[in-house]
Motif scaffolding. Structure first.
Motif, PDB file in Angstrom:
ATOM      1  N   VAL A   4       0.862  -1.179   0.000  1.00 28.32           N
ATOM      2  CA  VAL A   4       0.000   0.000   0.000  1.00 28.32           C
ATOM      3  C   VAL A   4       0.900   1.231   0.000  1.00 28.32           C
ATOM      4  N   PRO A   5       0.488   2.314  -0.668  1.00 25.42           N
ATOM      5  CA  PRO A   5       1.354   3.482  -0.790  1.00 25.42           C
ATOM      6  C   PRO A   5       1.837   4.047   0.532  1.00 25.42           C
ATOM      7  N   SER A   6       1.003   4.039   1.557  1.00 22.11           N
ATOM      8  CA  SER A   6       1.401   4.628   2.832  1.00 22.11           C
ATOM      9  C   SER A   6       2.546   3.870   3.492  1.00 22.11           C
ATOM     10  N   ALA A   7       2.656   2.573   3.201  1.00 25.31           N
ATOM     11  CA  ALA A   7       3.730   1.771   3.800  1.00 25.31           C
ATOM     12  C   ALA A   7       5.037   1.865   3.032  1.00 25.31           C
ATOM     13  N   TRP A   8       4.973   2.279   1.770  1.00 25.15           N
ATOM     14  CA  TRP A   8       6.159   2.304   0.919  1.00 25.15           C
ATOM     15  C   TRP A   8       6.206   3.647   0.176  1.00 25.15           C
ATOM     16  N   PRO A   9       6.508   4.734   0.892  1.00 25.66           N
ATOM     17  CA  PRO A   9       6.440   6.070   0.289  1.00 25.66           C
ATOM     18  C   PRO A   9       7.419   6.235  -0.864  1.00 25.66           C
ATOM     19  N   GLY A  40      -3.536   3.067  -5.658  1.00 24.52           N
ATOM     20  CA  GLY A  40      -2.995   4.398  -5.412  1.00 24.52           C
ATOM     21  C   GLY A  40      -1.557   4.601  -5.813  1.00 24.52           C
TER      22      GLY A  40
END
Length: 359
Positions: A41-46, A65
């Motif tokens: 998920v994008p929030s975990a792998w900026p 996303g």
């Protein structure tokens, strides 16, 4: 097309970061052949930039996303990669990852299932970039290297990167010099026997607007236009961008005579236009090894929805696949035109009269 829910190679790829063996760079990272899955998920792998040339996978990543491209040339301090099974394609992808790793401390990390050549691909990365660190998880091997630390073979990397370049195929046959292809696309270095059977039985009377569903590098599209001079336009639908790029070149001899349109598209999501003729050798496997006959059924449903009244679908499939039932539910006038070598050619018509002048 549905995306896998269980993806051990992807889960294993993320383990070195989740366990602290590797740090995620503040500048973000590049993911080659990226796949959406649990934990991504994008929030975990900026800052993660994804490249994926297979449209269903690319669409899934975009829905999650992520920023997604079919291909690119950007450079990053971390490059993640999920190599494919085909050896030349995998070597080219590893070399691409090494070339796009930027900075002295840049890292390239790959994950491969044990039963899909993990040890061999790990050995290839060692040859390219030097000694690797390794862990095993989820019946996969994960291995990473700092390719700019001076332990690799740059000449070999350049050689392997060229393995993805389009090349002439079908040497020693009547079609020598006519088509180009590249490692890893479906039937990349040969004419698939199912496609050859369908091409043999396409009637020369087919006319009007046409579509090729799952066009690959363009063999069937070329055969349709060679045999059917009354085809006025042809849309080539293909989910793999690497194959569609080849089809653009292979179909160039027809461009002055027929309106061509090349569409990077997931056929199972439906078609945006209507046609008088649809041809297809639909896939019955996903990107894994398991049989996926539902993909072929989804191709038939898409074709049925896109055929104009009086239009016809010409399909080739493995003989044991029970497509006649879904064809009967969606279309009519079903005929098994030919059977050979474990394959069958089926024609199905859509009820209704074709508009005057179309046929």
């Amino acid at each position: 097309m549905s995306i896998r829910q269980d993806d051990p190679a992807l889960e294993a790829l993320l383990m070195p970061f989740l366990t602290g063996r590797l740090a995620w760079p503040q500048a973000g990272a590049l993911f080659l052949r990226a796949r959406q899955g649990h934990g991504l998920v994008p929030s975990a792998w900026p800052g993660l930039v994804c490249e994926q040339s297979f449209k269903p996978e690319a669409d899934a990543l975009e829905r999650a996303g992520f920023q997604v491209h079919p291909q690119g040339d950007s450079r990053h301090p971390l490059v993640l990669v999920l190599p494919p099974r085909q050896r030349d394609e995998a070597r080219a992808l590893l070399a691409e990852a090494v070339a796009r790793a930027e900075g002295e401390d840049a890292v390239v990390i790959a994950s491969v299932p044990n039963n899909e050549g993990a040890k061999a691909i790990e050995g290839d990365l060692v040859r390219l970039a030097g000694p690797v660190s390794t862990l095993s998880k989820h019946k996969c091997r994960v291995f990473w290297v700092r390719p700019n630390a001076g332990g690799g073979d740059r000449d070999l990397a350049a050689q392997w990167r060229r393995l993805d370049a389009p090349r002439p195929i079908l040497g020693g046959t009547a079609l020598e010099g006519r088509f180009t292809s590249r490692a890893g696309v479906f039937a990349w270095d040969r004419v698939d026997p199912a496609s050859a059977l369908l091409a043999e039985y396409l009637p020369g009377t087919l006319a009007g607007r046409a579509a090729d569903l799952g066009a690959g590098w363009g063999f069937l599209s070329d055969a349709l236009l060679q045999r059917c001079p009354k085809i006025t336009s042809l849309h080539l639908y293909e989910a793999e961008a690497r194959a569609l790029d080849l089809a653009r070149g292979n179909m160039a001899p027809h461009a002055q005579k027929v309106a061509l349109d090349f569409r990077w598209h997931d056929v199972t999501a439906g078609l945006p236009d209507t046609y008088d003729v649809i041809i297809s050798n639909p896939p019955f496997h996903g990107q894994g090894r398991a049989s996926r006959p539902e993909i072929g059924r989804a191709f038939i449903a898409a074709a049925a929805g896109a055929l104009a009244p009086g239009g016809s679908l010409w399909l080739v499939a493995n003989r044991q696949l029970p497509y006649e039932q879904v064809l009967g539910e969606r279309l009519g006038g079903i005929e098994v035109v030919a059977e050979r070598g474990g394959f069958k050619v089926i024609r199905a018509d859509k009820a209704g009269a074709a508009p005057k002048g179309r046929r």
